[in-house]
Design a protein around this motif. Structure first.
Motif, PDB file in Angstrom:
ATOM      1  N   GLN B  18      11.545  -7.922  16.400  1.00  0.00           N
ATOM      2  CA  GLN B  18      11.076  -7.831  15.014  1.00  0.00           C
ATOM      3  C   GLN B  18       9.775  -7.042  14.943  1.00  0.00           C
ATOM      4  O   GLN B  18       9.561  -6.245  14.026  1.00  0.00           O
ATOM      5  N   TYR B  19       8.942  -7.264  15.956  1.00  0.00           N
ATOM      6  CA  TYR B  19       7.659  -6.567  15.958  1.00  0.00           C
ATOM      7  C   TYR B  19       7.857  -5.053  16.048  1.00  0.00           C
ATOM      8  O   TYR B  19       7.219  -4.291  15.318  1.00  0.00           O
ATOM      9  N   SER B  20       8.768  -4.606  16.936  1.00  0.00           N
ATOM     10  CA  SER B  20       9.018  -3.159  17.060  1.00  0.00           C
ATOM     11  C   SER B  20       9.536  -2.594  15.746  1.00  0.00           C
ATOM     12  O   SER B  20       9.103  -1.525  15.303  1.00  0.00           O
ATOM     13  N   GLU B  21      10.454  -3.326  15.120  1.00  0.00           N
ATOM     14  CA  GLU B  21      11.001  -2.851  13.843  1.00  0.00           C
ATOM     15  C   GLU B  21       9.909  -2.763  12.777  1.00  0.00           C
ATOM     16  O   GLU B  21       9.844  -1.805  12.017  1.00  0.00           O
ATOM     17  N   PHE B  22       9.083  -3.780  12.794  1.00  0.00           N
ATOM     18  CA  PHE B  22       7.997  -3.845  11.821  1.00  0.00           C
ATOM     19  C   PHE B  22       7.022  -2.678  12.026  1.00  0.00           C
ATOM     20  O   PHE B  22       6.643  -1.984  11.082  1.00  0.00           O
ATOM     21  N   GLU B  23       6.660  -2.428  13.294  1.00  0.00           N
ATOM     22  CA  GLU B  23       5.749  -1.335  13.637  1.00  0.00           C
ATOM     23  C   GLU B  23       6.277   0.005  13.134  1.00  0.00           C
ATOM     24  O   GLU B  23       5.541   0.809  12.570  1.00  0.00           O
TER      25      GLU B  23
END
Ligand SMILES: Nc1ncnc2c1ncn2[C@@H]1O[C@H](COP(=O)(O)OP(=O)(O)O)[C@@H](O)[C@H]1O
Ligand SMILES: [Mg+2]
Lengths: 260, 457
Positions: B18-23
């Motif tokens: 989720q963090y990568s997508e969010f970034e």
């Protein structure tokens, strides 16, 4: 109004018998004084009338206004017109006196199919009653009995009695711990409340209160039984002779059994 | 990579994805949010994860966060505002036209439902990045995984600044709403409140859910109270009973400042109100009160820490809990008085009213004292409604339900009375009026105390 027949009562927790056959008949318009030494069962009798679940009635009957009282829960007894002024009134933290007494009066009015009072109507009567008992409005804005002195608690019980105008008021040592002025205030309250339609049972340890409220009958409770009954003159006699004198009479009647 | 990190990596891989997508989304949308703060936070989360360990995990001993750690929550960072209006909101939380209002829906600042009335305050969305913003300087991402993950996923939020010497006329209402979604949703509400020197304000934060039942709210609020400033703060938590709520509030106080807070926390499936107050300079004082109410199988944990780090500081913690059914509450109040904090005073108390045998509370007020010239006291109680109080009320003709609710409300009133914000006080009184009469004293116990076992730790 009240017919107590051969009531025996025990402490629910350990079945110790406290009341050992009480008979008492109270009619509308009468004031009965119940006197007796400490521990004789006066408060137990008062609590049994109110339906305090710490006690069980093991035999006997009580009729109130010709109806069986013992099968009723405490709140219904109150709604039917019994009021107990507690010997040790409870503190109700966070429950305001105004709100508490208004709710009690509303419940009673509803029960008797009368119209509830508006806040304003209630407030007016409440203020007058509070003033007549020499209690400041400020104190009545606080939680019920919280931080009240002993005397203030007793007068707060009287305010509740006057507001609810019960048919039968049982006042359990409402006179104890009061100075002479407060005693007169309380006595005034009772005299003001008294009428031919209601009855009062005054439980007291001392004769003092009876100088201000004249009882019709005086009963002496000893060891769970009424040892002697009489008129107001009996209270005077007790004052000069003490309870030992009745105890002796009582134990003679018992054939010596009850002697302590 | 070390063993432990690897384990965390596997367990929480969806958070990292989720963090990568969010970034990526942040980069593509030229969001002005601070990347370095977030990347530090995700690295920290990678290292520590959620506090799920059983051993040596004193701070989370009675609150099991496994149900949170094991569940997949949807982080809907692109989320557009849900269809909400002020009427819907005012039905579930204190909400008044005459207040400064900041509404955040699923963590996103909602301009339509927000308004600033006072001239001396600045209210900003965190997305409108303030270059001087001290976001992240109070709540340490190293202190626990929930703060770390909230910080890693800062998407928006509210910043409130009350300028020097300004006395706010109207209260500031910060409303966090979680709305329903197809999958259980996680939101990361983030709030920064700064009171500059000698200013004063009344601020209420509320956390509610609308049309939602199993959301996870992971909220962080940072508060800085400047020299001589006075903050009256309120926290209202009333989300869905089957949702999860972890709220962390960190307060830093300067000299002679005053922080007063009153919280109301309704239980969640797992609920936690974590508060850390640091009294950094002489003369700072805090007064922390809270009321909690749990029913069904709800759980609430009030975890309160006060750090006396300067002389002549004052703290008071006073909590009251009402527990019904098979619910569970935890109070752990910890007050640290450092050696330097001479002439300080610290009080702690927690009282619980247990309405049924199945309810249970763990209460642990504790003092850790390194200074000798101080005053401190603490205590905790738990018990049922006393038989004789009920009897007294019955003897006045009140029925059992009315008597019970009067006593419960009376118990709560002591905390509610300390609320100086009139509308909020009335809101709570009214809420208790409506919700308490369903409880009934469970019977006379022949002198015994009725209620569940109390665990003292
Ligand atoms: N709840 C109780 N549990 C045990 N003993 C009781 C209880 N209530 C009263 N008693 C006992 O019953 C006796 C009568 O008490 P009480 O009715 O209070 O007397 P009085 O009011 O005349 O002083 C005393 O011996 C007292 O200790
Ligand atoms: Mg007595």
């Amino acid at each position: 109004m009240l017919e107590i027949k051969d009531i025996h009562a025990v402490v629910a927790e350990n079945q110790t018998e406290i009341l050992k056959g009480i008979n008492l008949s109270v009619k509308a318009g009468e004031v009965h004084a119940i006197m007796g030494p400490n521990g004789s069962g006066k408060s137990t009798l008062a609590n049994v009338l109110a339906g305090q679940p710490d006690y069980e009635v093991s035999s006997g009957t009580i009729e109130f206004k010709k109806e069986d009282l013992l099968s009723l829960p405490p709140d219904e007894r109150a709604l039917k017109g019994i009021f107990l002024a507690f010997q040790y009134p409870m503190e109700l933290p966070g429950v305001r006196s105004w709100q508490f007494i208004k709710a009690a009066l509303d419940a009673k009015l509803r029960y008797t199919n009368q119209k509830e009072l508006t806040a304003r109507e209630f407030d007016k009567i409440f203020k007058e009653t509070t003033a007549s008992m020499d209690i400041s409005e400020d104190l009545m804005r606080r939680s019920v009995n919280e931080g009240f002195s002993g005397g203030e608690k007793k007068r707060s019980e009287m305010i509740q009695m006057l507001m609810l105008s019960p048919d039968l008021a049982v006042l359990d040592e409402t006179d104890s711990g009061l100075d002479i002025d407060a005693l007169k205030t309380v006595a005034n309250g009772v005299n003001q409340h008294r009428s031919k339609n209601n009855a009062v049972i005054l439980v007291t340890h001392y004769q003092r209160l009876l100088n201000y409220i004249k009882p019709d009958y005086v009963h002496v409770l000893i060891n769970g039984k009424i040892a002697k009954s009489g008129g107001p003159e009996l209270a005077k006699e007790l004052e000069s002779k003490g309870y030992d004198w009745v105890k002796e009479v009582a134990s003679e009647k018992d054939g010596g059994k009850g002697k302590s | 990579m070390k063993q432990k990190e690897l384990a965390v990596e596997n367990k929480y891989s969806r958070y990292l994805t989720q963090y990568s997508e969010f970034e990526e989304w942040v980069a593509n949308n030229s969001s002005p949010l601070d990347d370095s703060l977030r990347s530090e936070a995700i690295n920290e989360f990678r290292r520590i994860g959620f506090p799920t360990a059983k051993r040596g995990n004193e701070a989370w001993k009675f609150t099991n966060v496994n149900p949170i750690a094991n569940q997949d929550f949807d982080f809907d960072f692109k989320s557009q505002d849900a269809e909400l209006n002020s009427k819907m909101i005012s039905e579930v939380t204190p909400y008044y036209d005459q207040w400064n209002t900041i509404t955040l829906v699923n963590g996103i600042y909602n301009r339509v439902l927000s308004r600033t009335l006072d001239a001396g305050i600045v209210i900003k969305a965190l997305r409108d990045k303030d270059p001087n913003c001290s976001l992240g300087t109070h709540a340490d991402v190293k202190s626990n995984g929930f703060i770390a993950i909230n910080t890693a996923f800062i998407n928006d939020g509210a910043e409130i600044l009350v300028s020097n010497n300004y006395q706010c006329a109207a209260p500031i209402n910060i409303v966090h709403i979680s709305t329903g979604n197809s999958a259980p949703r996680v939101t990361y509400p983030r709030t920064l409140i700064i009171l500059e020197s000698n200013s004063s304000a009344s601020i209420i934060e509320s956390y509610i859910s609308i049309n939602s039942d199993s959301q996870f709210t992971n909220a962080v609020t940072e508060i800085a109270v400047g020299e001589g400033a006075q903050l009256n703060h309120y926290r209202y938590l009333h989300e869905s009973p089957s949702g999860f709520h972890i709220g962390s509030t960190v307060v830093d106080q300067k000299a002679d400042s005053s922080f007063k807070t009153v919280s109301y926390s309704k239980g969640s499936k797992v609920g936690r109100n974590d508060l850390l107050v640091r009294l950094n300079d002489a003369g700072a004082s805090c007064d922390i009160r809270g009321l909690y109410f749990t029913e069904g199988d709800e759980h609430i944990d009030n975890h309160i820490n006060v750090d006396h780090a300067a002389p002549n500081t004052y703290s008071n913690q006073y909590f009251k809990g009402i527990l019904a059914d098979t619910s569970r509450a935890v109070f752990s109040g910890k007050t640290l008085i450092r050696q330097i904090a001479q002439k300080s005073e610290a009080l702690q108390g927690d009282k619980n009213l247990i309405l049924s045998e199945g309810a249970r509370v763990n209460t642990k007020p504790s003092l850790e004292i390194y200074a000798d010239d101080i005053q401190a006291a603490h205590g905790a109680t738990a018990g049922a409604i006393p038989d004789d109080q009920i009897m007294y009320m019955l003897a006045r003709g009140l029925d059992m339900e009315t008597a019970t609710s009067f006593l419960i409300q009376g118990f709560a009133n002591e905390i509610i009375d300390s609320i100086t914000l009139k509308e909020f006080k009335e809101y709570l009184l009214n809420y208790f009026d409506i919700s308490m009469p369903k409880f009934r004293f469970q019977g006379f116990g022949k002198g015994k105390v009725y209620g569940g076992p109390v665990e003292r730790v």
